[in-house]
Scaffold this active site. Sequence first.
Site, PDB file in Angstrom:
ATOM      1  N   LYS A   1      34.973 -55.529   6.909  1.00 53.89           N
ATOM      2  CA  LYS A   1      34.497 -56.754   7.298  1.00 53.89           C
ATOM      3  C   LYS A   1      33.194 -57.128   6.824  1.00 53.89           C
ATOM      4  CE  LYS A   1      33.365 -59.475  11.385  1.00 53.89           C
ATOM      5  NZ  LYS A   1      32.464 -60.397  10.719  1.00 53.89           N
TER       6      LYS A   1
ATOM      7  N   ASP B   1      29.730 -59.100   5.870  1.00 51.14           N
ATOM      8  CA  ASP B   1      28.662 -59.736   6.591  1.00 51.14           C
ATOM      9  C   ASP B   1      27.961 -60.770   5.724  1.00 51.14           C
ATOM     10  OD1 ASP B   1      26.983 -60.719   8.515  1.00 51.14           O
ATOM     11  OD2 ASP B   1      25.817 -58.886   8.596  1.00 51.14           O
TER      12      ASP B   1
ATOM     13  N   GLU C   1      29.912 -53.441   9.403  1.00 54.49           N
ATOM     14  CA  GLU C   1      29.803 -54.041  10.633  1.00 54.49           C
ATOM     15  C   GLU C   1      31.125 -53.970  11.365  1.00 54.49           C
ATOM     16  OE1 GLU C   1      29.286 -58.970  11.884  1.00 54.49           O
ATOM     17  OE2 GLU C   1      29.286 -58.301   9.816  1.00 54.49           O
TER      18      GLU C   1
END
Length: 349
Positions: free
Chosen positions: A66, A68, A208
């Site tokens: 993921k 950011d 994250e």
Amino acid sequence: MTKPPRKHSKPLLGEADALLRSRPRRRRDPHQPNLPLDPMPDRIEPCLALPKARPPKGDDWVYEIKWDGYRLAVHVEPTGIRILTRGGHDWTDRFPAIKQAALWLPVGTAILDGEAVVLDEQGRSDFGLLQQSLGGRGGKKSSSDAIFMAFDLLYFDGYDLRKSKLDERRRLLEDLVPAGEQGDIRLSEQIEADGDQLLASACELDLEGIIAKQLRAPYRSGRGGEWLKIKCIQSDGFVIVGYEKSTASFGGIGRLLLAARKGSDLVYVGGVGTGFNERSAAELREQMEKLIIGKAAVNTGRKRNAVFVDPKLVAEIEYRAWTHDGKLRHASYKGLREEQDESMVYDIE
């Protein structure tokens, strides 16, 4: 003129675990069907990941890190390049290096879905560094440090791919943006691993979280459940509806008062009093001073020394959990989102 390809960044997930490896690249079938061309969409609403506490099980799921940053769509069109934010705003001029890299892609027309990020020294995406490179919230600077992590291909040389399965779209994307290349447009690689093990590895590396995607699902706009996000620490956008004064805190801000969306309304979800530094608190106070109103926009309950503001600012908040009565637990202020990202306000289902 764009910068030369960047040096190879440090791997986020090392070679210690043989299960954590990229999917092998496969060439697409050269025997393309002779079909009429599809009109190129002016804009596509993005597919959004549904938050989940644990990774899904089953062989029909694949994983990615993921990122950011800012969600973007890169349009390669006959007239040039357009780079659109999640809300549809044209930010082409703010990402000159990504624009130049898109011009060099070996394709006539395309729409790439991905994330603009700035990497730290460990190769992790850092939202704060990205905002700084753009001049802070509301800044007008162009970022030459941002790179584009491409994770989907929605349109390709006259063909709308949204009805195609994810693995078919990925094969075409990997032809355009091969794995391992270190330019200003890079491939967000898929990782074959046990979801729980991958999440644990991501959290150990202070990432994250991870994204899970259904391998054979078409591309659907909105939060349909084909994509899932599993975070190490929860982080979402909440509307600032006021603050409590404090003479002992940075910027005189004792606690921000926050709200989330519930249908067409805003609902109070508690406050946050940590995560500020002298600079961020001063900038935040300056923004809020322009928006002061006499009466709270939502019911915050009885508050002492409270100042209420028009709900125009969206703060990114990290938190561990929710209380039984719908308030944030162990919340920490991360930064302000851009005005264009108001669609990222947390939605209570």
